[in-house]
Write an enzyme that holds these catalytic residues in place. Sequence first.
Site, mmCIF file in Angstrom:
data_model
loop_
_atom_site.group_PDB
_atom_site.id
_atom_site.type_symbol
_atom_site.label_atom_id
_atom_site.label_comp_id
_atom_site.label_asym_id
_atom_site.label_seq_id
_atom_site.Cartn_x
_atom_site.Cartn_y
_atom_site.Cartn_z
ATOM 1 C CD GLU A 70 45.691 -14.355 -22.914
ATOM 2 O OE1 GLU A 70 46.380 -15.221 -23.482
ATOM 3 O OE2 GLU A 70 44.765 -13.750 -23.486
ATOM 4 C CB THR B 188 43.205 -21.447 -15.200
ATOM 5 O OG1 THR B 188 43.834 -22.722 -15.392
ATOM 6 C CG2 THR B 188 41.984 -21.334 -16.090
ATOM 7 C CE LYS C 233 29.401 3.773 26.512
ATOM 8 N NZ LYS C 233 29.517 2.689 25.501
ATOM 9 C CG MET D 89 45.657 -13.071 -28.339
ATOM 10 S SD MET D 89 46.840 -13.159 -26.973
ATOM 11 C CE MET D 89 47.264 -14.891 -26.975
ATOM 12 N NE ARG E 253 31.914 6.226 7.479
ATOM 13 C CZ ARG E 253 30.685 6.568 7.818
ATOM 14 N NH1 ARG E 253 30.280 7.830 7.683
ATOM 15 N NH2 ARG E 253 29.834 5.664 8.258
ATOM 16 C CB THR F 104 50.781 -27.284 -29.400
ATOM 17 O OG1 THR F 104 51.858 -28.080 -28.875
ATOM 18 C CG2 THR F 104 49.726 -27.091 -28.332
ATOM 19 C CE LYS G 230 57.521 -20.526 -19.281
ATOM 20 N NZ LYS G 230 56.636 -19.472 -18.816
ATOM 21 C CG ASP H 244 54.300 -22.351 -18.242
ATOM 22 O OD1 ASP H 244 54.742 -22.940 -19.235
ATOM 23 O OD2 ASP H 244 54.629 -21.184 -17.943
#
Length: 605
Positions: free
Chosen positions: A450, A452, A340, A167, A328, A228, A464, A459
Amino acid sequence: MTTVQHYKSNLRDVFFNLFEVLEIQTTVLGKAPFEAMDEDTARQSLEGFLEVMQAKWTPTFASGDLEGGAHFDGKGNVTLPKGYKEALAAYYDGGWNGIELPEHLGGFGAPPTVRWAAFEMMAGANPSVCFYVLGSFMTTVIDTLGTASQKQRYVQNMVDKHWGATMVLTEPGAGSDVGAGTTKATHVQGDEYLLEGVKRFITNGDFDHPDNIVHIVLARPEGKGPGTKGLSCFLVPKVWVEEDGSLGARNGAVVTKVEHKMGIKGSATCELTLGDGAPCRALLLGEIHDGIAQMFHVIEYARMGVGTKSMATLSTAYLNALEYTRIRKQGPDLAKQTDKAAPRVEIIRHPDVRRMLMLQKAFAEGLRGLVLWTAHVQDQVVQQGGHGAEGAKALDRLNDLMLPLIKGYGSEKVYELLALSLQCFGGSGYCQDYPIEQYIRDQKIDSLYEGTTAIQALDLFFRKIGRDQGATLQGLLMQIKQTVEQLPAELGVEKQALARGLGDVQGIMAAMLGKLAQSVYHVGLHGNRILFSLAELVIGWRLAVSAQVAHGKLAGAQGADRDFYTGKLASSRFYAQQVLPQLALNRQLIEQSDLALMDLPDTAW
Protein backbone atom coordinates in the site's frame (compact mmCIF):
# COMPACT_ATOMS: atom_id res chain seq x y z
CA MET A 1 2.44 -22.87 23.97
CA THR A 2 1.67 -19.26 24.73
CA THR A 3 1.19 -18.61 21.02
CA VAL A 4 -2.17 -20.42 21.05
CA GLN A 5 -3.80 -17.61 23.03
CA HIS A 6 -1.28 -14.97 22.04
CA TYR A 7 -3.63 -12.01 21.54
CA LYS A 8 -3.93 -9.60 24.43
CA SER A 9 -6.41 -6.84 23.74
CA ASN A 10 -6.57 -3.49 25.48
CA LEU A 11 -10.31 -2.92 25.48
CA ARG A 12 -9.97 -0.58 28.45
CA ASP A 13 -7.83 1.79 26.40
CA VAL A 14 -10.14 1.47 23.40
CA PHE A 15 -13.11 2.45 25.55
CA PHE A 16 -11.09 5.25 27.13
CA ASN A 17 -10.43 6.74 23.71
CA LEU A 18 -13.97 6.30 22.43
CA PHE A 19 -15.99 7.35 25.45
CA GLU A 20 -13.71 9.47 27.65
CA VAL A 21 -11.49 11.31 25.17
CA LEU A 22 -13.57 11.49 21.98
CA GLU A 23 -16.92 11.16 23.79
CA ILE A 24 -18.58 9.61 20.76
CA GLN A 25 -21.63 8.83 22.88
CA THR A 26 -22.53 12.53 22.69
CA THR A 27 -20.92 13.60 19.40
CA VAL A 28 -21.75 10.66 17.12
CA LEU A 29 -23.83 7.80 18.50
CA GLY A 30 -27.58 8.24 18.20
CA LYS A 31 -27.15 11.01 15.65
CA ALA A 32 -27.75 10.75 11.91
CA PRO A 33 -26.72 8.56 10.22
CA PHE A 34 -25.73 6.52 13.29
CA GLU A 35 -29.09 6.58 15.09
CA ALA A 36 -29.17 2.79 15.51
CA MET A 37 -26.19 2.65 17.88
CA ASP A 38 -25.90 4.08 21.39
CA GLU A 39 -23.10 3.73 23.92
CA ASP A 40 -24.39 0.49 25.43
CA THR A 41 -24.80 -1.08 22.00
CA ALA A 42 -21.32 0.00 20.96
CA ARG A 43 -19.73 -1.36 24.13
CA GLN A 44 -21.62 -4.65 23.96
CA SER A 45 -20.85 -5.07 20.27
CA LEU A 46 -17.13 -4.62 20.80
CA GLU A 47 -17.11 -6.87 23.88
CA GLY A 48 -18.98 -9.61 22.00
CA PHE A 49 -16.77 -9.22 18.96
CA LEU A 50 -13.65 -9.55 21.10
CA GLU A 51 -14.97 -12.83 22.53
CA VAL A 52 -15.28 -14.25 19.01
CA MET A 53 -11.81 -13.05 18.08
CA GLN A 54 -10.30 -14.66 21.18
CA ALA A 55 -12.19 -17.92 20.77
CA LYS A 56 -12.04 -18.47 17.01
CA TRP A 57 -9.37 -16.27 15.42
CA THR A 58 -6.57 -16.15 17.97
CA PRO A 59 -5.88 -19.93 18.07
CA THR A 60 -5.29 -19.98 14.29
CA PHE A 61 -2.54 -17.35 14.40
CA ALA A 62 0.46 -19.60 15.04
CA SER A 63 -0.98 -22.79 13.55
CA GLY A 64 -1.56 -21.20 10.14
CA ASP A 65 2.03 -19.98 10.11
CA LEU A 66 3.55 -23.29 11.20
CA GLU A 67 1.41 -25.14 8.67
CA GLY A 68 3.12 -23.11 5.97
CA GLY A 69 0.23 -20.81 5.19
CA ALA A 70 -2.24 -20.95 2.32
CA HIS A 71 -1.84 -23.86 -0.14
CA PHE A 72 -1.84 -23.45 -3.93
CA ASP A 73 -2.64 -26.43 -6.18
CA GLY A 74 -1.02 -24.96 -9.29
CA LYS A 75 -4.40 -24.93 -11.06
CA GLY A 76 -5.76 -21.62 -9.81
CA ASN A 77 -7.12 -22.79 -6.46
CA VAL A 78 -6.00 -21.74 -2.96
CA THR A 79 -6.86 -23.72 0.18
CA LEU A 80 -6.89 -21.95 3.52
CA PRO A 81 -4.85 -23.20 6.49
CA LYS A 82 -6.62 -25.41 9.01
CA GLY A 83 -9.01 -23.44 11.20
CA TYR A 84 -9.31 -20.42 8.92
CA LYS A 85 -12.65 -21.47 7.42
CA GLU A 86 -14.04 -22.01 10.92
CA ALA A 87 -12.76 -18.58 11.93
CA LEU A 88 -14.45 -16.96 8.93
CA ALA A 89 -17.64 -18.92 9.58
CA ALA A 90 -17.72 -17.64 13.16
CA TYR A 91 -17.37 -14.09 11.85
CA TYR A 92 -20.13 -14.35 9.27
CA ASP A 93 -22.51 -16.74 11.05
CA GLY A 94 -22.48 -14.45 14.07
CA GLY A 95 -23.41 -11.52 11.84
CA TRP A 96 -20.23 -9.66 12.77
CA ASN A 97 -19.76 -8.46 9.20
CA GLY A 98 -22.61 -6.12 10.14
CA ILE A 99 -20.12 -3.92 12.00
CA GLU A 100 -18.71 -2.89 8.61
CA LEU A 101 -22.09 -2.40 6.92
CA PRO A 102 -24.53 0.52 7.01
CA GLU A 103 -28.09 -0.01 8.16
CA HIS A 104 -29.60 -0.03 4.67
CA LEU A 105 -27.45 -3.07 3.85
CA GLY A 106 -28.53 -4.87 7.02
CA GLY A 107 -25.55 -3.77 9.10
CA PHE A 108 -25.12 -2.31 12.57
CA GLY A 109 -24.89 1.25 11.29
CA ALA A 110 -21.69 1.69 13.30
CA PRO A 111 -19.57 4.83 12.89
CA PRO A 112 -15.95 4.59 11.71
CA THR A 113 -14.66 4.90 15.29
CA VAL A 114 -16.42 1.70 16.29
CA ARG A 115 -15.54 -0.04 13.04
CA TRP A 116 -11.82 0.70 13.38
CA ALA A 117 -11.88 -0.36 17.03
CA ALA A 118 -13.24 -3.71 15.84
CA PHE A 119 -10.66 -3.87 13.06
CA GLU A 120 -7.90 -3.53 15.66
CA MET A 121 -9.19 -6.70 17.32
CA MET A 122 -9.26 -8.64 14.04
CA ALA A 123 -5.77 -7.52 13.05
CA GLY A 124 -4.41 -8.26 16.51
CA ALA A 125 -5.99 -11.71 16.75
CA ASN A 126 -4.89 -12.92 13.31
CA PRO A 127 -3.93 -10.46 10.57
CA SER A 128 -3.80 -13.21 7.94
CA VAL A 129 -7.50 -13.97 8.43
CA CYS A 130 -8.34 -10.29 8.72
CA PHE A 131 -7.93 -9.40 5.06
CA TYR A 132 -10.10 -12.31 3.87
CA VAL A 133 -13.15 -10.33 5.03
CA LEU A 134 -12.50 -7.35 2.73
CA GLY A 135 -15.72 -8.24 0.90
CA SER A 136 -17.80 -6.35 3.45
CA PHE A 137 -16.03 -3.05 2.78
CA MET A 138 -15.93 -3.65 -0.98
CA THR A 139 -19.70 -4.11 -0.89
CA THR A 140 -20.05 -0.54 0.37
CA VAL A 141 -17.75 0.68 -2.41
CA ILE A 142 -19.87 -0.95 -5.10
CA ASP A 143 -23.03 0.29 -3.37
CA THR A 144 -21.61 3.82 -3.53
CA LEU A 145 -20.00 3.84 -6.99
CA GLY A 146 -21.82 1.19 -9.01
CA THR A 147 -24.68 1.64 -11.46
CA ALA A 148 -28.17 0.47 -10.49
CA SER A 149 -27.64 -2.68 -12.56
CA GLN A 150 -24.25 -3.41 -10.98
CA LYS A 151 -25.67 -2.97 -7.50
CA GLN A 152 -28.52 -5.33 -8.37
CA ARG A 153 -26.07 -8.00 -9.52
CA TYR A 154 -23.51 -7.71 -6.75
CA VAL A 155 -24.43 -5.92 -3.54
CA GLN A 156 -27.00 -8.23 -1.96
CA ASN A 157 -25.12 -11.29 -3.15
CA MET A 158 -21.96 -10.04 -1.46
CA VAL A 159 -23.84 -9.33 1.79
CA ASP A 160 -25.91 -12.50 1.95
CA LYS A 161 -23.41 -14.99 0.53
CA HIS A 162 -20.28 -13.51 2.11
CA TRP A 163 -18.36 -13.21 -1.13
CA GLY A 164 -14.71 -12.29 -0.96
CA ALA A 165 -13.17 -9.27 -2.66
CA THR A 166 -9.76 -7.91 -3.63
CA MET A 167 -8.13 -4.72 -4.85
CA VAL A 168 -6.05 -5.36 -7.98
CA LEU A 169 -3.51 -2.68 -8.90
CA THR A 170 0.09 -3.89 -9.01
CA GLU A 171 1.74 -5.38 -12.09
CA PRO A 172 5.09 -7.23 -12.24
CA GLY A 173 6.82 -4.52 -14.27
CA ALA A 174 5.23 -1.56 -12.54
CA GLY A 175 5.31 -2.17 -8.78
CA SER A 176 4.26 0.95 -6.91
CA ASP A 177 4.27 2.91 -10.18
CA VAL A 178 0.60 2.13 -10.74
CA GLY A 179 0.41 4.48 -13.72
CA ALA A 180 2.83 2.23 -15.62
CA GLY A 181 0.27 -0.57 -15.68
CA THR A 182 -0.38 -2.20 -19.05
CA THR A 183 -3.39 -4.43 -18.39
CA LYS A 184 -5.65 -3.83 -21.39
CA ALA A 185 -9.42 -3.39 -21.42
CA THR A 186 -11.32 -3.94 -24.68
CA HIS A 187 -14.88 -2.70 -24.92
CA VAL A 188 -17.54 -5.29 -25.78
CA GLN A 189 -20.89 -3.56 -25.26
CA GLY A 190 -22.57 -1.39 -22.67
CA ASP A 191 -20.53 -1.57 -19.48
CA GLU A 192 -18.90 -4.90 -20.38
CA TYR A 193 -15.19 -5.21 -21.27
CA LEU A 194 -12.61 -7.93 -21.75
CA LEU A 195 -9.36 -7.62 -19.77
CA GLU A 196 -5.90 -8.96 -20.60
CA GLY A 197 -2.84 -8.75 -18.39
CA VAL A 198 -1.04 -10.01 -15.31
CA LYS A 199 -1.35 -8.55 -11.81
CA ARG A 200 0.93 -9.28 -8.87
CA PHE A 201 0.85 -9.13 -5.06
CA ILE A 202 -2.93 -9.51 -4.91
CA THR A 203 -3.90 -10.14 -1.32
CA ASN A 204 -6.22 -13.15 -1.05
CA GLY A 205 -6.67 -13.41 -4.83
CA ASP A 206 -8.23 -16.84 -4.26
CA PHE A 207 -9.41 -18.84 -1.25
CA ASP A 208 -11.83 -21.68 -0.66
CA HIS A 209 -14.35 -20.13 1.73
CA PRO A 210 -16.74 -18.11 -0.48
CA ASP A 211 -18.65 -19.15 -3.61
CA ASN A 212 -17.31 -16.10 -5.42
CA ILE A 213 -14.62 -13.42 -5.20
CA VAL A 214 -15.05 -9.96 -6.71
CA HIS A 215 -11.84 -8.36 -7.94
CA ILE A 216 -11.82 -4.58 -8.37
CA VAL A 217 -9.22 -4.12 -11.09
CA LEU A 218 -7.39 -1.16 -12.59
CA ALA A 219 -6.89 -1.53 -16.34
CA ARG A 220 -6.27 0.73 -19.32
CA PRO A 221 -9.03 0.89 -21.96
CA GLU A 222 -7.84 0.90 -25.55
CA GLY A 223 -7.02 4.40 -26.73
CA LYS A 224 -6.57 5.86 -23.25
CA GLY A 225 -3.39 7.78 -22.49
CA PRO A 226 -0.48 6.88 -20.20
CA GLY A 227 -0.24 7.36 -16.45
CA THR A 228 -2.86 6.92 -13.78
CA LYS A 229 -5.37 9.20 -15.53
CA GLY A 230 -5.70 6.65 -18.34
CA LEU A 231 -6.77 3.86 -15.98
CA SER A 232 -10.32 2.72 -15.34
CA CYS A 233 -11.84 0.58 -12.60
CA PHE A 234 -13.53 -2.73 -13.38
CA LEU A 235 -15.56 -5.34 -11.53
CA VAL A 236 -14.09 -8.77 -12.30
CA PRO A 237 -15.76 -11.74 -10.57
CA LYS A 238 -14.08 -15.10 -10.19
CA VAL A 239 -17.37 -16.62 -11.33
CA TRP A 240 -19.40 -14.52 -13.75
CA VAL A 241 -22.51 -12.91 -12.28
CA GLU A 242 -25.47 -12.84 -14.65
CA GLU A 243 -27.82 -9.86 -14.90
CA ASP A 244 -30.32 -11.54 -12.55
CA GLY A 245 -27.60 -12.09 -9.92
CA SER A 246 -27.20 -15.81 -10.53
CA LEU A 247 -23.78 -17.38 -11.02
CA GLY A 248 -22.64 -18.30 -14.50
CA ALA A 249 -19.39 -19.75 -15.81
CA ARG A 250 -15.91 -19.54 -14.31
CA ASN A 251 -14.35 -16.27 -15.45
CA GLY A 252 -10.89 -15.87 -16.97
CA ALA A 253 -9.32 -14.30 -13.88
CA VAL A 254 -7.12 -17.06 -12.51
CA VAL A 255 -4.41 -17.26 -9.85
CA THR A 256 -1.21 -18.52 -11.50
CA LYS A 257 1.19 -18.20 -8.57
CA VAL A 258 1.21 -17.73 -4.79
CA GLU A 259 4.20 -15.99 -3.20
CA HIS A 260 6.31 -17.64 -0.48
CA LYS A 261 6.71 -14.90 2.09
CA MET A 262 8.54 -13.86 5.23
CA GLY A 263 5.27 -13.45 7.16
CA ILE A 264 1.45 -13.41 7.02
CA LYS A 265 1.80 -16.79 5.36
CA GLY A 266 -1.85 -17.62 5.86
CA SER A 267 -2.80 -14.71 3.61
CA ALA A 268 -2.52 -15.82 -0.02
CA THR A 269 -0.47 -13.23 -1.94
CA CYS A 270 -1.28 -14.04 -5.54
CA GLU A 271 -0.32 -13.48 -9.13
CA LEU A 272 -3.59 -13.02 -11.03
CA THR A 273 -3.65 -13.65 -14.77
CA LEU A 274 -6.49 -12.07 -16.73
CA GLY A 275 -7.68 -13.40 -20.09
CA ASP A 276 -5.13 -16.17 -20.65
CA GLY A 277 -6.89 -19.34 -21.79
CA ALA A 278 -10.38 -17.98 -21.16
CA PRO A 279 -11.92 -14.54 -21.66
CA CYS A 280 -11.80 -12.29 -18.59
CA ARG A 281 -15.15 -10.50 -18.53
CA ALA A 282 -15.48 -7.28 -16.59
CA LEU A 283 -17.88 -4.42 -15.92
CA LEU A 284 -16.76 -0.79 -15.95
CA LEU A 285 -17.49 0.38 -12.40
CA GLY A 286 -20.14 3.07 -12.45
CA GLU A 287 -19.88 3.22 -16.26
CA ILE A 288 -17.33 6.05 -15.92
CA HIS A 289 -13.62 6.13 -16.71
CA ASP A 290 -12.41 7.47 -13.37
CA GLY A 291 -10.36 4.54 -12.18
CA ILE A 292 -7.71 5.95 -9.88
CA ALA A 293 -10.18 8.24 -8.09
CA GLN A 294 -12.57 5.32 -7.61
CA MET A 295 -9.79 3.03 -6.44
CA PHE A 296 -8.67 5.60 -3.88
CA HIS A 297 -11.80 4.74 -1.90
CA VAL A 298 -10.17 1.35 -1.44
CA ILE A 299 -6.52 2.47 -1.28
CA GLU A 300 -7.13 4.91 1.57
CA TYR A 301 -9.14 2.29 3.49
CA ALA A 302 -6.28 -0.17 3.00
CA ARG A 303 -3.71 2.35 4.25
CA MET A 304 -5.77 3.02 7.36
CA GLY A 305 -6.11 -0.74 7.81
CA VAL A 306 -2.38 -1.37 7.48
CA GLY A 307 -1.55 1.29 10.06
CA THR A 308 -4.21 -0.04 12.42
CA LYS A 309 -2.78 -3.54 11.99
CA SER A 310 0.66 -2.25 12.99
CA MET A 311 -0.75 -0.53 16.05
CA ALA A 312 -2.68 -3.65 17.07
CA THR A 313 0.46 -5.78 16.76
CA LEU A 314 2.50 -3.41 18.91
CA SER A 315 -0.22 -3.32 21.54
CA THR A 316 -0.45 -7.10 21.92
CA ALA A 317 3.35 -7.45 21.72
CA TYR A 318 3.76 -4.92 24.54
CA LEU A 319 1.17 -6.67 26.71
CA ASN A 320 2.84 -10.05 26.11
CA ALA A 321 6.21 -8.55 27.03
CA LEU A 322 4.72 -6.89 30.10
CA GLU A 323 3.25 -10.19 31.31
CA TYR A 324 6.57 -11.99 30.83
CA THR A 325 8.62 -9.36 32.64
CA ARG A 326 6.28 -9.55 35.63
CA ILE A 327 6.86 -13.29 35.93
CA ARG A 328 10.43 -13.92 34.83
CA LYS A 329 13.01 -13.55 37.61
CA GLN A 330 16.64 -12.96 36.78
CA GLY A 331 19.41 -11.15 38.59
CA PRO A 332 19.28 -8.95 41.70
CA ASP A 333 18.01 -5.42 41.80
CA LEU A 334 20.65 -3.22 40.13
CA ALA A 335 21.10 -1.24 43.34
CA LYS A 336 22.02 -4.47 45.14
CA GLN A 337 24.13 -6.13 42.46
CA THR A 338 27.22 -6.32 44.69
CA ASP A 339 25.26 -8.24 47.35
CA LYS A 340 25.67 -11.89 46.44
CA ALA A 341 22.84 -12.83 48.77
CA ALA A 342 20.35 -10.39 47.27
CA PRO A 343 17.17 -12.08 46.02
CA ARG A 344 16.50 -12.46 42.32
CA VAL A 345 13.85 -9.98 41.10
CA GLU A 346 11.29 -9.93 38.34
CA ILE A 347 12.95 -8.38 35.31
CA ILE A 348 10.38 -5.58 35.24
CA ARG A 349 12.40 -4.20 38.17
CA HIS A 350 15.46 -3.67 35.93
CA PRO A 351 15.78 -0.07 34.62
CA ASP A 352 16.44 -0.91 30.99
CA VAL A 353 13.50 -3.31 30.85
CA ARG A 354 11.26 -0.57 32.27
CA ARG A 355 12.58 1.82 29.61
CA MET A 356 11.78 -0.65 26.84
CA LEU A 357 8.34 -1.33 28.26
CA MET A 358 7.47 2.35 28.55
CA LEU A 359 8.56 3.05 24.97
CA GLN A 360 6.20 0.31 23.81
CA LYS A 361 3.38 1.47 26.06
CA ALA A 362 3.65 5.11 25.04
CA PHE A 363 3.68 4.37 21.32
CA ALA A 364 0.98 1.69 21.48
CA GLU A 365 -1.32 4.10 23.29
CA GLY A 366 -0.24 7.07 21.19
CA LEU A 367 -0.81 5.25 17.92
CA ARG A 368 -4.20 4.02 19.10
CA GLY A 369 -5.07 7.59 20.01
CA LEU A 370 -3.98 8.72 16.54
CA VAL A 371 -5.98 5.99 14.76
CA LEU A 372 -9.18 6.53 16.71
CA TRP A 373 -8.96 10.33 16.54
CA THR A 374 -8.63 10.01 12.75
CA ALA A 375 -11.56 7.60 12.76
CA HIS A 376 -13.53 10.29 14.63
CA VAL A 377 -12.66 12.72 11.83
CA GLN A 378 -14.15 10.11 9.49
CA ASP A 379 -17.26 10.00 11.69
CA GLN A 380 -17.67 13.70 11.10
CA VAL A 381 -17.09 13.35 7.35
CA VAL A 382 -20.04 10.95 7.20
CA GLN A 383 -22.15 13.23 9.38
CA GLN A 384 -21.45 16.12 7.02
CA GLY A 385 -22.66 14.23 3.97
CA GLY A 386 -19.75 11.91 3.15
CA HIS A 387 -16.68 12.12 0.94
CA GLY A 388 -17.04 14.83 -1.64
CA ALA A 389 -19.86 16.67 0.12
CA GLU A 390 -19.34 20.42 0.35
CA GLY A 391 -19.67 20.49 4.13
CA ALA A 392 -17.16 17.66 4.57
CA LYS A 393 -14.32 18.96 2.39
CA ALA A 394 -12.15 20.37 5.19
CA LEU A 395 -12.60 17.22 7.27
CA ASP A 396 -11.89 15.08 4.21
CA ARG A 397 -8.58 16.87 3.72
CA LEU A 398 -7.71 16.45 7.40
CA ASN A 399 -8.42 12.72 7.18
CA ASP A 400 -6.24 12.49 4.07
CA LEU A 401 -3.42 14.28 5.90
CA MET A 402 -3.50 11.72 8.70
CA LEU A 403 -3.31 8.57 6.58
CA PRO A 404 0.42 8.80 5.68
CA LEU A 405 1.13 9.27 9.38
CA ILE A 406 -0.90 6.24 10.38
CA LYS A 407 0.33 3.98 7.60
CA GLY A 408 3.81 5.31 6.82
CA TYR A 409 5.06 6.28 10.24
CA GLY A 410 3.07 3.68 12.18
CA SER A 411 4.36 0.74 10.17
CA GLU A 412 8.01 1.88 10.38
CA LYS A 413 7.94 2.69 14.09
CA VAL A 414 6.14 -0.48 15.11
CA TYR A 415 8.68 -2.68 13.32
CA GLU A 416 11.41 -0.92 15.29
CA LEU A 417 9.58 -1.28 18.59
CA LEU A 418 8.73 -4.96 18.10
CA ALA A 419 12.46 -5.61 18.44
CA LEU A 420 12.17 -4.19 21.96
CA SER A 421 9.18 -6.43 22.66
CA LEU A 422 11.29 -9.44 21.72
CA GLN A 423 14.26 -8.10 23.71
CA CYS A 424 12.19 -8.17 26.88
CA PHE A 425 11.96 -11.95 26.54
CA GLY A 426 15.71 -12.42 26.17
CA GLY A 427 16.64 -15.57 24.30
CA SER A 428 13.17 -17.01 24.80
CA GLY A 429 11.78 -14.33 22.51
CA TYR A 430 13.79 -15.71 19.63
CA CYS A 431 11.92 -19.00 19.91
CA GLN A 432 8.48 -19.88 18.59
CA ASP A 433 7.28 -20.62 22.10
CA TYR A 434 6.32 -16.94 22.21
CA PRO A 435 4.52 -14.96 19.50
CA ILE A 436 6.89 -12.01 19.10
CA GLU A 437 9.08 -13.48 16.36
CA GLN A 438 5.95 -14.08 14.27
CA TYR A 439 4.67 -10.60 15.07
CA ILE A 440 7.88 -9.20 13.59
CA ARG A 441 7.63 -11.31 10.44
CA ASP A 442 3.92 -10.62 9.98
CA GLN A 443 4.27 -6.91 10.59
CA LYS A 444 7.21 -6.07 8.32
CA ILE A 445 4.99 -6.15 5.24
CA ASP A 446 3.12 -3.12 6.60
CA SER A 447 5.93 -0.75 5.64
CA LEU A 448 6.06 -2.22 2.12
CA TYR A 449 2.60 -2.70 0.70
CA GLU A 450 0.00 0.00 0.00
CA GLY A 451 2.89 2.36 -0.73
CA THR A 452 6.31 2.15 0.90
CA THR A 453 7.28 4.59 3.62
CA ALA A 454 9.07 6.95 1.23
CA ILE A 455 6.01 6.95 -1.04
CA GLN A 456 3.88 7.85 1.98
CA ALA A 457 6.29 10.67 2.80
CA LEU A 458 6.16 12.10 -0.72
CA ASP A 459 2.38 11.77 -0.69
CA LEU A 460 2.26 13.69 2.58
CA PHE A 461 4.45 16.57 1.39
CA PHE A 462 3.34 17.03 -2.20
CA ARG A 463 -0.25 15.82 -2.20
CA LYS A 464 -1.61 16.17 1.31
CA ILE A 465 0.22 19.36 2.35
CA GLY A 466 0.97 20.92 -1.01
CA ARG A 467 -2.45 20.68 -2.63
CA ASP A 468 -3.92 23.44 -0.46
CA GLN A 469 -0.66 25.29 0.20
CA GLY A 470 -0.47 23.91 3.71
CA ALA A 471 -3.87 25.18 4.87
CA THR A 472 -4.97 21.79 6.27
CA LEU A 473 -1.63 21.35 8.02
CA GLN A 474 -1.88 24.80 9.54
CA GLY A 475 -5.37 23.98 10.80
CA LEU A 476 -4.03 20.85 12.49
CA LEU A 477 -1.11 22.75 14.04
CA MET A 478 -3.56 25.33 15.32
CA GLN A 479 -5.50 22.58 17.11
CA ILE A 480 -2.27 21.45 18.75
CA LYS A 481 -1.46 25.03 19.74
CA GLN A 482 -4.88 25.36 21.36
CA THR A 483 -4.26 22.21 23.39
CA VAL A 484 -0.88 23.56 24.52
CA GLU A 485 -2.59 26.70 25.78
CA GLN A 486 -5.24 24.71 27.67
CA LEU A 487 -2.98 22.18 29.42
CA PRO A 488 -3.02 22.62 33.21
CA ALA A 489 0.07 23.45 35.23
CA GLU A 490 0.32 19.84 36.40
CA LEU A 491 1.09 18.90 32.78
CA GLY A 492 3.74 21.57 32.41
CA VAL A 493 6.34 19.16 31.01
CA GLU A 494 3.95 18.14 28.22
CA LYS A 495 3.02 21.76 27.64
CA GLN A 496 6.64 22.85 27.18
CA ALA A 497 7.63 19.83 25.06
CA LEU A 498 4.60 20.17 22.78
CA ALA A 499 5.18 23.89 22.33
CA ARG A 500 8.79 23.33 21.36
CA GLY A 501 7.89 20.38 19.11
CA LEU A 502 5.29 22.51 17.39
CA GLY A 503 7.90 25.17 16.71
CA ASP A 504 10.33 22.56 15.41
CA VAL A 505 7.79 21.12 12.96
CA GLN A 506 6.93 24.59 11.72
CA GLY A 507 10.66 25.24 11.30
CA ILE A 508 11.09 21.96 9.39
CA MET A 509 8.33 22.87 6.95
CA ALA A 510 9.73 26.37 6.42
CA ALA A 511 13.25 25.03 5.87
CA MET A 512 12.07 22.46 3.34
CA LEU A 513 10.11 25.03 1.37
CA GLY A 514 13.31 27.04 1.06
CA LYS A 515 15.33 24.02 0.00
CA LEU A 516 12.66 22.95 -2.46
CA ALA A 517 13.49 26.06 -4.49
CA GLN A 518 17.01 24.65 -4.86
CA SER A 519 16.10 21.04 -5.70
CA VAL A 520 13.22 18.61 -5.25
CA TYR A 521 15.86 16.07 -4.18
CA HIS A 522 15.83 17.67 -0.73
CA VAL A 523 12.28 16.38 -0.22
CA GLY A 524 13.32 12.95 -1.46
CA LEU A 525 16.25 12.79 0.94
CA HIS A 526 14.34 14.06 3.98
CA GLY A 527 10.76 13.08 3.24
CA ASN A 528 10.77 10.34 5.86
CA ARG A 529 12.20 12.70 8.46
CA ILE A 530 9.42 15.19 7.72
CA LEU A 531 6.80 12.44 7.95
CA PHE A 532 8.25 11.10 11.21
CA SER A 533 8.50 14.55 12.78
CA LEU A 534 4.89 15.46 12.06
CA ALA A 535 3.67 12.04 13.20
CA GLU A 536 5.60 12.23 16.48
CA LEU A 537 4.23 15.69 17.16
CA VAL A 538 0.65 14.55 16.55
CA ILE A 539 1.13 11.43 18.67
CA GLY A 540 2.53 13.59 21.47
CA TRP A 541 -0.53 15.81 21.15
CA ARG A 542 -2.95 12.88 21.44
CA LEU A 543 -1.04 11.54 24.45
CA ALA A 544 -1.21 14.98 26.10
CA VAL A 545 -4.97 15.17 25.47
CA SER A 546 -5.32 11.71 27.03
CA ALA A 547 -3.22 12.83 29.99
CA GLN A 548 -5.44 15.86 30.45
CA VAL A 549 -8.52 13.62 30.61
CA ALA A 550 -6.76 11.16 32.95
CA HIS A 551 -5.59 14.00 35.20
CA GLY A 552 -9.16 15.20 35.58
CA LYS A 553 -10.39 11.75 36.60
CA LEU A 554 -7.52 10.51 38.74
CA ALA A 555 -8.58 12.12 42.00
CA GLY A 556 -11.93 10.32 42.02
CA ALA A 557 -10.65 7.00 40.69
CA GLN A 558 -10.02 3.82 42.67
CA GLY A 559 -8.49 0.41 42.09
CA ALA A 560 -7.86 -0.56 38.48
CA ASP A 561 -9.14 2.77 37.19
CA ARG A 562 -6.65 4.65 39.32
CA ASP A 563 -3.82 2.47 38.03
CA PHE A 564 -5.02 3.02 34.47
CA TYR A 565 -5.10 6.82 34.74
CA THR A 566 -1.73 6.84 36.50
CA GLY A 567 -0.31 4.86 33.60
CA LYS A 568 -1.81 7.33 31.14
CA LEU A 569 -0.03 10.21 32.83
CA ALA A 570 3.22 8.24 32.86
CA SER A 571 3.00 7.48 29.13
CA SER A 572 2.46 11.11 28.23
CA ARG A 573 5.24 12.35 30.50
CA PHE A 574 7.77 9.79 29.23
CA TYR A 575 6.96 10.61 25.62
CA ALA A 576 7.26 14.35 26.25
CA GLN A 577 10.65 13.90 27.87
CA GLN A 578 12.16 11.19 25.66
CA VAL A 579 10.60 11.51 22.18
CA LEU A 580 9.48 15.06 21.47
CA PRO A 581 12.93 16.60 22.11
CA GLN A 582 14.25 14.62 19.13
CA LEU A 583 12.27 16.87 16.77
CA ALA A 584 14.84 19.59 17.40
CA LEU A 585 17.57 17.34 15.98
CA ASN A 586 15.42 16.51 12.96
CA ARG A 587 15.00 20.22 12.32
CA GLN A 588 18.73 20.82 12.61
CA LEU A 589 19.56 17.98 10.23
CA ILE A 590 17.11 19.26 7.62
CA GLU A 591 18.25 22.87 7.93
CA GLN A 592 21.89 21.87 7.51
CA SER A 593 21.40 19.26 4.78
CA ASP A 594 23.01 19.28 1.35
CA LEU A 595 22.81 17.23 -1.85
CA ALA A 596 26.11 15.36 -1.47
CA LEU A 597 24.40 11.96 -1.76
CA MET A 598 22.80 12.91 -5.06
CA ASP A 599 26.08 14.29 -6.40
CA LEU A 600 28.03 11.12 -5.58
CA PRO A 601 28.84 9.20 -8.80
CA ASP A 602 27.01 5.89 -9.16
CA THR A 603 30.38 4.18 -9.62
CA ALA A 604 31.54 5.30 -6.15
CA TRP A 605 29.00 3.25 -4.22
